[in-house]
Write an enzyme that holds these catalytic residues in place. Structure first.
Site, PDB file in Angstrom:
ATOM      1  N   ASP A 101       0.817  -1.214   0.000  1.00  0.00           N
ATOM      2  CA  ASP A 101       0.000   0.000   0.000  1.00  0.00           C
ATOM      3  C   ASP A 101       0.855   1.271   0.000  1.00  0.00           C
ATOM      4  O   ASP A 101       2.027   1.247   0.376  1.00  0.00           O
ATOM      5  CB  ASP A 101      -0.868   0.047   1.269  1.00  0.00           C
ATOM      6  CG  ASP A 101      -2.004  -0.964   1.244  1.00  0.00           C
ATOM      7  OD1 ASP A 101      -2.030  -1.823   0.346  1.00  0.00           O
ATOM      8  OD2 ASP A 101      -2.859  -0.883   2.145  1.00  0.00           O
ATOM      9  N   HIS A 152      -6.263   3.153  -3.705  1.00  0.00           N
ATOM     10  CA  HIS A 152      -6.092   3.404  -2.260  1.00  0.00           C
ATOM     11  C   HIS A 152      -6.379   4.876  -1.953  1.00  0.00           C
ATOM     12  O   HIS A 152      -5.799   5.433  -1.023  1.00  0.00           O
ATOM     13  CB  HIS A 152      -4.675   3.006  -1.852  1.00  0.00           C
ATOM     14  CG  HIS A 152      -4.464   2.802  -0.373  1.00  0.00           C
ATOM     15  ND1 HIS A 152      -5.354   2.131   0.440  1.00  0.00           N
ATOM     16  CD2 HIS A 152      -3.444   3.180   0.446  1.00  0.00           C
ATOM     17  CE1 HIS A 152      -4.883   2.110   1.681  1.00  0.00           C
ATOM     18  NE2 HIS A 152      -3.735   2.745   1.719  1.00  0.00           N
ATOM     19  N   HIS A 156      -5.240   9.583   0.815  1.00  0.00           N
ATOM     20  CA  HIS A 156      -5.132   8.704   1.982  1.00  0.00           C
ATOM     21  C   HIS A 156      -5.873   9.231   3.218  1.00  0.00           C
ATOM     22  O   HIS A 156      -5.342   9.242   4.329  1.00  0.00           O
ATOM     23  CB  HIS A 156      -3.650   8.461   2.325  1.00  0.00           C
ATOM     24  CG  HIS A 156      -3.399   7.171   3.045  1.00  0.00           C
ATOM     25  ND1 HIS A 156      -3.493   7.051   4.407  1.00  0.00           N
ATOM     26  CD2 HIS A 156      -3.073   5.936   2.589  1.00  0.00           C
ATOM     27  CE1 HIS A 156      -3.212   5.802   4.748  1.00  0.00           C
ATOM     28  NE2 HIS A 156      -2.961   5.106   3.661  1.00  0.00           N
ATOM     29  N   HIS A 246       3.782  -2.261   2.957  1.00  0.00           N
ATOM     30  CA  HIS A 246       3.757  -0.914   2.387  1.00  0.00           C
ATOM     31  C   HIS A 246       4.993  -0.646   1.542  1.00  0.00           C
ATOM     32  O   HIS A 246       6.113  -0.932   1.984  1.00  0.00           O
ATOM     33  CB  HIS A 246       3.679   0.130   3.512  1.00  0.00           C
ATOM     34  CG  HIS A 246       2.456   0.000   4.356  1.00  0.00           C
ATOM     35  ND1 HIS A 246       2.357  -0.929   5.376  1.00  0.00           N
ATOM     36  CD2 HIS A 246       1.260   0.637   4.301  1.00  0.00           C
ATOM     37  CE1 HIS A 246       1.145  -0.833   5.929  1.00  0.00           C
ATOM     38  NE2 HIS A 246       0.460   0.102   5.294  1.00  0.00           N
TER      39      HIS A 246
END
Ligand SMILES: [Zn+2]
Length: 278
Positions: A101, A152, A156, A246
């Site tokens: 991510d 995503h 964020h 990540h």
């Protein structure tokens, strides 16, 4: 012609709003400039360190809470987990899914891609729009190397704190960018912090995407060292697991090193990483 005044005023206001909007966009793009853009350091948080952060924020790794991996209302820690969020893949034949991510990030995404390439392993990358727009070549590399690309959001945010229009904009703008760069709209989405609610799930579905969570948090975001990250993944891995890691959003050197440790071992153990499909 007094009757024209309101219309003229509206046009002027509209034009001013467009100019301000354009300037804001340009400023946002410029702020992504040279260094990689940790999503949490975007315009929405710049200049105000999150609660609990030291007085001067470190150059990376700082985010508004909750951080990825914390218990959320819909993630694996939720009770019960939301039925519309896929936290596993079909478990047959040792299938698991590795996910990354918060990228793309030129400091870390290429190294993670290199490790995956060396082991012939597909993965799924949930990209942040404001990073992807700054590094479209990296986005192309991810897709060209056979990995799945998911949405995503653009900046964020925690979707459950936003009005529906903002949720739709965050997901819609990122989806449009991915489609523009890759020629294919994303079919998967992951909410920042895994935090979905029914309204955001409905919008996700309406935009043609399936919501994805995870079942194993590598906790790479706590930066406990590559050995610890690798141990966490190997200890918690089960057939069907979706592993959260990540490739952006902070210093992810440990994530790539950990991947290089645990990936050959899990392959030797009979696990077979697959891309997530809707
Ligand atoms: Zn994230």
């Amino acid at each position: 012609m007094t009757s024209d005044h309101p219309a003229v005023t509206r046009r002027l206001l509209l034009r001013t709003a467009v100019v301000i909007g354009t300037l804001a966009t340009v400023r946002g793009l410029l702020s992504l400039g040279d260094a990689a853009p940790p999503p949490g350091s975007g315009p929405q948080t710049r200049g105000r360190p999150p609660a609990g952060a030291p007085g001067s924020a470190p150059p990376d790794g700082y985010r508004p809470r909750p951080l990825d991996g914390e218990t959320s209302r819909s993630g694996p820690g939720a009770s019960p987990p939301h039925a519309d969020v896929a936290c596993t893949v079909p478990a047959g034949a040792g299938r698991i899914a590795l996910t990354f991510d918060d990228g793309p990030d030129p400091r870390h995404t290429p190294e993670i891609l290199e490790v995956l390439r060396r082991h012939g392993t597909p993965a799924t990358f949930f990209v942040v729009g404001q990073s992807a727009v700054a590094f479209p070549d990296l986005l192309r590399s991810i897709a060209d190397e056979g990995h799945a690309v998911g949405n995503h959001t653009w900046t964020h945010p925690q979707l459950t704190t936003l009005p529906p229009g903002r949720v739709r904009a965050e997901l819609g703008r990122t989806g449009a960018l991915i489609e523009e760069v890759l020629g294919t709209a994303p079919r998967l989405a992951r909410a920042p912090y895994g935090d979905w609610d029914q309204a955001s799930l409905d919008i996700c579905d309406d935009l043609g995407m399936s919501a994805v969570g995870w079942s194993v948090d590598s906790r790479d975001w706590t930066r406990p060292g590559p050995e610890s990250i690798a141990d966490t993944v190997l200890d918690e891995l089960r057939p069907g697991a979706i592993v959260l890691s990540h490739d952006g959003g902070g210093n992810r050197v440990e994530t790539a090193r950990a991947l290089d440790r645990y990936l050959p071992r899990l392959l030797d153990g009979g696990f077979r990483p697959v891309r997530i499909t809707p």
